[in-house]
Write a protein that holds these residues in place. Structure first.
Motif, PDB file in Angstrom:
ATOM      1  N   PRO A 192      27.858  34.127  36.237  1.00 29.56           N
ATOM      2  CA  PRO A 192      28.744  34.898  35.551  1.00 29.56           C
ATOM      3  C   PRO A 192      29.931  35.440  36.279  1.00 29.56           C
ATOM      4  N   VAL A 193      29.540  36.127  37.448  1.00 26.75           N
ATOM      5  CA  VAL A 193      30.529  36.735  38.237  1.00 26.75           C
ATOM      6  C   VAL A 193      31.162  35.573  38.896  1.00 26.75           C
ATOM      7  N   THR A 194      30.777  34.390  39.385  1.00 28.16           N
ATOM      8  CA  THR A 194      31.379  33.280  40.026  1.00 28.16           C
ATOM      9  C   THR A 194      32.550  32.848  39.055  1.00 28.16           C
ATOM     10  N   GLU A 195      32.025  32.760  37.688  1.00 25.62           N
ATOM     11  CA  GLU A 195      33.170  32.319  36.855  1.00 25.62           C
ATOM     12  C   GLU A 195      34.227  33.201  36.727  1.00 25.62           C
ATOM     13  N   LEU A 196      33.998  34.682  36.677  1.00 29.52           N
ATOM     14  CA  LEU A 196      34.961  35.555  36.458  1.00 29.52           C
ATOM     15  C   LEU A 196      35.863  35.639  37.666  1.00 29.52           C
ATOM     16  N   LEU A 197      35.273  35.329  38.967  1.00 28.03           N
ATOM     17  CA  LEU A 197      36.309  35.108  40.077  1.00 28.03           C
ATOM     18  C   LEU A 197      36.863  34.024  40.112  1.00 28.03           C
ATOM     19  N   ARG A 198      36.793  33.043  39.165  1.00 28.51           N
ATOM     20  CA  ARG A 198      37.636  31.494  39.253  1.00 28.51           C
ATOM     21  C   ARG A 198      38.677  31.895  38.204  1.00 28.51           C
ATOM     22  N   SER A 199      38.680  32.944  37.162  1.00 22.11           N
ATOM     23  CA  SER A 199      39.653  33.028  36.203  1.00 22.11           C
ATOM     24  C   SER A 199      40.869  33.377  36.823  1.00 22.11           C
ATOM     25  N   GLY A 200      42.088  33.212  36.009  1.00 19.29           N
ATOM     26  CA  GLY A 200      43.321  33.376  36.667  1.00 19.29           C
ATOM     27  C   GLY A 200      43.588  35.024  37.054  1.00 19.29           C
ATOM     28  N   ALA A 201      42.914  35.668  36.236  1.00 20.31           N
ATOM     29  CA  ALA A 201      43.379  37.268  36.316  1.00 20.31           C
ATOM     30  C   ALA A 201      42.582  37.708  37.612  1.00 20.31           C
ATOM     31  N   PHE A 202      41.474  36.985  38.180  1.00 23.64           N
ATOM     32  CA  PHE A 202      40.799  37.583  39.292  1.00 23.64           C
ATOM     33  C   PHE A 202      41.338  36.731  40.572  1.00 23.64           C
ATOM     34  N   ARG A 203      42.056  35.948  40.506  1.00 22.48           N
ATOM     35  CA  ARG A 203      42.648  35.011  41.661  1.00 22.48           C
ATOM     36  C   ARG A 203      43.218  35.759  42.690  1.00 22.48           C
ATOM     37  N   LEU A 204      42.953  35.800  43.936  1.00 19.46           N
ATOM     38  CA  LEU A 204      43.652  36.552  44.825  1.00 19.46           C
ATOM     39  C   LEU A 204      44.332  35.951  45.929  1.00 19.46           C
ATOM     40  N   GLY A 205      45.709  35.517  45.677  1.00 19.38           N
ATOM     41  CA  GLY A 205      46.381  34.823  46.709  1.00 19.38           C
ATOM     42  C   GLY A 205      45.862  33.408  46.674  1.00 19.38           C
ATOM     43  N   ASN A 206      45.888  32.790  47.984  1.00 18.18           N
ATOM     44  CA  ASN A 206      45.056  31.470  48.298  1.00 18.18           C
ATOM     45  C   ASN A 206      43.847  31.511  48.305  1.00 18.18           C
ATOM     46  N   LEU A 207      42.803  32.518  48.217  1.00 17.87           N
ATOM     47  CA  LEU A 207      41.667  32.532  48.287  1.00 17.87           C
ATOM     48  C   LEU A 207      40.853  31.914  46.995  1.00 17.87           C
ATOM     49  N   ASP A 208      39.816  31.015  47.330  1.00 15.41           N
ATOM     50  CA  ASP A 208      39.288  30.457  45.979  1.00 15.41           C
ATOM     51  C   ASP A 208      37.954  31.486  45.707  1.00 15.41           C
ATOM     52  N   ALA A 209      37.333  31.262  44.609  1.00 19.69           N
ATOM     53  CA  ALA A 209      36.130  32.342  44.267  1.00 19.69           C
ATOM     54  C   ALA A 209      35.224  32.262  45.201  1.00 19.69           C
ATOM     55  N   ILE A 210      34.747  31.359  45.970  1.00 20.91           N
ATOM     56  CA  ILE A 210      33.840  31.318  46.978  1.00 20.91           C
ATOM     57  C   ILE A 210      34.140  32.130  48.168  1.00 20.91           C
ATOM     58  N   GLU A 211      35.513  32.110  48.479  1.00 16.37           N
ATOM     59  CA  GLU A 211      35.821  32.804  49.655  1.00 16.37           C
ATOM     60  C   GLU A 211      35.955  34.392  49.476  1.00 16.37           C
ATOM     61  N   VAL A 212      36.447  34.654  48.069  1.00 15.93           N
ATOM     62  CA  VAL A 212      36.308  35.971  47.577  1.00 15.93           C
ATOM     63  C   VAL A 212      35.140  36.566  47.925  1.00 15.93           C
ATOM     64  N   GLN A 213      33.711  35.757  47.189  1.00 15.35           N
ATOM     65  CA  GLN A 213      32.591  36.200  47.145  1.00 15.35           C
ATOM     66  C   GLN A 213      32.032  36.473  48.537  1.00 15.35           C
ATOM     67  N   GLU A 214      32.251  35.645  49.394  1.00 13.52           N
ATOM     68  CA  GLU A 214      31.743  35.742  50.925  1.00 13.52           C
ATOM     69  C   GLU A 214      32.173  36.920  51.450  1.00 13.52           C
ATOM     70  N   ARG A 215      33.761  37.200  51.254  1.00 12.15           N
ATOM     71  CA  ARG A 215      34.218  38.417  51.872  1.00 12.15           C
ATOM     72  C   ARG A 215      33.728  39.775  51.183  1.00 12.15           C
ATOM     73  N   ILE A 216      33.324  39.643  49.997  1.00 12.33           N
ATOM     74  CA  ILE A 216      32.706  40.854  49.116  1.00 12.33           C
ATOM     75  C   ILE A 216      31.234  41.032  49.692  1.00 12.33           C
ATOM     76  N   ILE A 217      30.596  40.031  49.815  1.00  9.48           N
ATOM     77  CA  ILE A 217      29.100  40.072  50.483  1.00  9.48           C
ATOM     78  C   ILE A 217      29.372  40.542  51.916  1.00  9.48           C
ATOM     79  N   ALA A 218      30.209  40.153  52.688  1.00  9.45           N
ATOM     80  CA  ALA A 218      30.250  40.583  54.060  1.00  9.45           C
ATOM     81  C   ALA A 218      30.737  42.362  54.105  1.00  9.45           C
ATOM     82  N   CYS A 219      31.413  42.556  53.041  1.00 10.69           N
ATOM     83  CA  CYS A 219      31.894  43.969  52.936  1.00 10.69           C
ATOM     84  C   CYS A 219      30.796  44.806  52.455  1.00 10.69           C
ATOM     85  N   ILE A 220      29.984  44.193  51.509  1.00  9.49           N
ATOM     86  CA  ILE A 220      28.694  45.025  51.017  1.00  9.49           C
ATOM     87  C   ILE A 220      27.482  45.417  52.146  1.00  9.49           C
ATOM     88  N   ILE A 221      27.258  44.305  53.030  1.00  8.37           N
ATOM     89  CA  ILE A 221      26.193  44.482  53.840  1.00  8.37           C
ATOM     90  C   ILE A 221      26.793  45.097  55.299  1.00  8.37           C
TER      91      ILE A 221
END
Length: 825
Positions: free
Chosen positions: A217-246
């Motif tokens: 569900p979060v992957t789908e959310l990050l793929r939606s237009g409202a959550f798109r961040l520039g040229n980053l795709d959903a998987i890139e955003v996920q990986e960056r968030i994971i790296a930040c959390i840990i």
């Protein structure tokens, strides 16, 4: 697996955990996704007023996430668990903290941008060096999303819940396990640690937060237009968030800003230290604005790095242009950084580890464990992560309200929940701390500290985990029951004993809780930039690592908690249990930290001695002498150099075995007697092997005893044939070491020679307060069997499973070999 994307690797390694989290996230995000599809424009920027950061501005996608059940479930999950029972103002929740971290991220990003602009301006003026990367809008947006996700892995009672989630086996072995997702949690933590080259494994709450980010569900959310961040795709955003959390510094999605959320100077820490201090009313006073102004993005090369960290050198070597970047601090910011470290230690001492806070959180942990035990199966993640606050969860367990997703029926768990709700918290019956461990007399300060430190490390190691603490609490409960029964039968304070016996029966073992807070301090790894451009670890006015070690020994305190009605008997039972299990007694300093009486009634001790529940030495150690036992060192064994030439590890191995079976060590007199006795015994064994004994005949056990007695009496005090405990002991050396002589006239396995000798010696040892039984086992050699090497002829073993701090040293003495013996000495 190593090349697999981190999201796929995590989900493949933990399918049961991923399935449960997918289901939860689907429930939490269903209405949000529908709202985004129907009317994305309904989410507009908002401003929040925060007591720490002032105004915090939220972007539309952040408002949408904030309004989801995923974030709103954090409302009522208190940031400090149950600390509000002691500090009434400390009732702030995880949602407030999450918003605060968003505010802190913005302040850190602004500060770093200013420093980057200044440093890049200097590079341009010098016309030397390459530009330092700044904080672009995509990076800032990713950091803000990471701030909103970083704490979503917390459930009821925040950090107090984590040890319960980490248990991979149920409290009761008869209960149905249902803990597969817990084992997967451990595997996911290990996978993250390896893929991101972390110095320690991520916390359980961080792993769950990462799994939430990687959910469908979060992957789908990050793929939606409202959550798109520039040229980053959903998987890139996920990986960056994971790296930040840990707090990753290398691995998938890691950037030069990954430690802004979880590092040594991070937005999470900047918020919770100030927020916790503010709400609890404890002033810690560090200059946040100055610390922020000293943060920098460091440009790290092999030439300017003055650090021996090989992993960083390796990262530099493999990086583009052999340059890496990460968040650090200017050397002029040491003072503010020190203030933050000191403030954190102050909060641990005064707030997080306050004894009443520890009691409440220990009760919550025990409540969850016994609730699982009594219903016969473990909790699913969905049952723990209900969208309810801490108080509501307590009322569910207490039976005051019901919830369709949580079916509970446990009287002990209900009693604990009601105790927390009504602030009828358990009390301190026993306090244990490294500094409190009493040292035997005559050791000297340095040796006493070394002995104390070694014993404390052993206590901490063996009480690691809720299972170990539950077992010790059950042992203390059983001892307390025995004490009340023995003293009541002996007509010693009968009325008081009967009242406490009844109270023990009513409260049960569930309400005797051994608690030891974890050690949180770690090594300082953030780099500092000095005026000459060099990068190295900060130079403090104190050594943080040594300070952390000193805190562990001097301030970190464990407790045995129980109901007020049973305090005196549990206090005594705890002292006996710690002496039996660890060989330690707490000095009188510990008395100021407990609610039980500071003295032990001598009539109680006499009654327990008469009943055989304790011995005279135990009574002395618990009262007048108040000193602990000594650990056995390799040098205490007086092993001859020739033996060590044959087996260099013999002495250290034997010392380790003795310490393991003695559960902590020996009384000072016992250790001195051990050294003298073994020194004489080694000479006896040497003579046995060098002379004709291995090939000649030995007539009987009496002949063995005669030979051994004559040898020992040359240098030691030896009592022979003393009648005690309904029998006649062979030898008592230096009034401390029992020697049982055993003889087998036919070829035999040495382990079977006098197999019950140790237990027989234990019977005498209980009466004489001796901890050591030596079994000299003479046995006829087989025709083909070689004469064993002397170092192989010594075996250290436990006498029984009763955990009574006694040990058997068995020495094999072969005789009657038909073939010429071979010299092994």
């Amino acid at each position: 697996m190593a090349d697999m994307p981190i999201r796929s690797a995590l989900r493949d390694a933990s399918p049961s955990l991923a399935e449960q989290i997918d289901s939860l996230c689907e429930e939490w995000l269903g209405t949000l996704r529908a709202s985004l599809d129907e009317a994305p424009q309904r989410f507009r920027p908002k401003q929040l007023n925060d007591p720490i950061w002032g105004t915090i501005e939220l972007h539309p996608r952040e408002v949408a996430l904030l309004d989801s059940r995923m974030l709103q479930r954090m409302r009522g999950v208190r940031q400090l668990g149950l600390a509000q029972l002691v500090f009434p103002g400390a009732s702030h929740d995880r949602l407030e903290h999450i918003m605060g971290v968003v505010g802190a991220v913005d302040r850190m990003a602004d500060a770093l941008e200013r420093q980057v602009a200044r440093r890049n301006g200097e590079f341009k003026r010098d016309q030397n060096g390459e530009m330092i990367p700044g904080v672009d809008e995509d990076e800032r947006a990713t950091l803000r999303l990471a701030a909103m996700f970083h704490d979503l892995g917390h459930g009821p009672f925040s950090h107090a819940l984590e040890p319960v989630l980490e248990l991979t086996s149920p409290l009761d072995s008869t209960a149905r396990d249902g803990g597969e997702w817990r084992r997967e949690l451990q595997g996911a933590s290990a996978l993250l640690s390896k893929r991101y080259s972390l110095n320690s494994r991520p916390a359980t709450s961080e792993v769950i937060a990462v799994m939430i980010v990687t959910s469908e569900p979060v992957t789908e959310l990050l793929r939606s237009g409202a959550f798109r961040l520039g040229n980053l795709d959903a998987i890139e955003v996920q990986e960056r968030i994971i790296a930040c959390i840990i707090g990753g510094v290398a691995g998938p999605g890691v950037t030069h800003l990954s430690t802004v959320i979880s590092g040594q100077v991070d937005a999470d820490r900047l918020d919770f230290l100030q927020r916790d201090a503010h709400h609890s009313g404890l002033e810690i006073g560090f200059d946040t604005e100055r610390l922020l102004s000293k943060l920098e993005i460091l440009q790290i090369r092999d030439s300017n790095l003055e650090s021996a960290d090989p992993s960083m050198r390796q990262r530099i070597a493999s990086a583009k242009n052999n340059v890496i970047h990460q968040v650090g601090i200017a050397a002029s910011g040491y003072g503010s950084f020190e203030q933050m470290l000191i403030g954190r230690t102050f909060l641990y001492d005064r707030l997080y580890h306050h004894h009443k806070v520890r009691a409440a959180e220990a009760m919550a942990q025990r409540m969850l464990l016994v609730a699982e035990r009594d219903r016969g199966r473990r909790f699913d993640l969905a049952e723990i992560f209900l969208s309810v606050g801490d108080d509501t969860f307590l009322r569910l367990v207490a039976g005051e309200i019901t919830h369709p997703k949580l079916n509970l029926s446990s009287a002990p768990a209900s009693a604990l929940a009601k105790g927390i709700l009504e602030r009828d918290l358990l009390h301190r019956a026993f306090a244990f701390r490294g500094r409190f461990i009493a040292a035997p007399p005559g050791l000297g300060a340095e040796n006493a500290d070394a002995n104390r430190h070694a014993q404390w490390k052993e206590v901490v190691k063996r009480l690691d985990g809720l299972h170990a603490r539950y077992d010790l609490g059950a042992e203390i409960y059983a001892l307390a029951r025995d004490i009340t029964e023995v003293l009541s039968s002996a007509d010693i304070d009968r009325a008081e004993m009967e009242v406490m016996a009844q109270a023990l029966e009513e409260t049960g073992p569930e309400q005797i809780i051994v608690d030891l807070p974890g050690r949180k301090a770690g090594a300082i790894r953030i780099l500092a930039r000095y005026p000459d451009g060099s990068l190295k670890l900060p130079e403090f006015s104190f050594n943080p690592q040594k300070w952390a070690d000193a805190y562990d020994l001097q301030k970190r305190t464990g407790y045995v908690f129980c109901a007020r009605t049973v305090l005196p008997v549990v206090a005594l039972a705890s002292r006996i249990a710690f002496l039996r299990r660890f060989g330690i007694v707490m000095a009188k300093d510990a008395d100021a930290y407990i609610k039980a009486g500071q003295t032990i009634d001598t009539a109680w001790l006499k009654g327990l001695i008469a009943a055989g529940l304790i011995d005279v030495d135990t009574s002395a150690l618990l009262t007048s002498e108040r000193h602990s036992l000594l650990r056995v060192r390799a040098e205490d064994l007086a092993v001859p150099d020739a033996w060590l030439a044959e087996d260099p590890d013999f002495a250290s191995r034997m010392a380790g075995q003795l310490n393991r079976h003695l559960k902590g060590g020996l009384m000072a007199a016992g250790r001195d007697a051990l050294t003298k006795t073994l020194e004489a015994l080694w000479r006896f064994v040497d003579g046995w092997y060098v002379g004709p004994r291995t090939t000649s005949e030995l007539a009987s056990e009496a002949e063995l005893q005669k030979l051994l007695t004559e040898h020992l009496r040359v240098t030691l005090q030896v009592d022979e044939g003393t009648e005690v405990a309904g029998g006649e002991l062979d030898l008592l050396v230096e009034r401390q070491v029992l020697i049982e002589n055993k003889y087998h006239g036919t070829a035999a396995n040495p382990d079977k020679v006098g197999k019950g000798a140790g237990a027989q010696g234990r019977r005498y040892g209980l009466a004489l307060s001796s901890q050591l039984v030596v079994v000299a086992a003479a046995r006829r050699m087989t025709v083909k069997g070689p004469v064993p090497a002397k170092t192989k002829a010594v075996i250290v073993k436990a006498i029984s499973d009763d955990n009574d701090n006694r040990v058997e040293i068995r020495i094999d003495l072969p005789f009657g070999a038909k073939l010429p013996s071979r010299e092994h000495g």
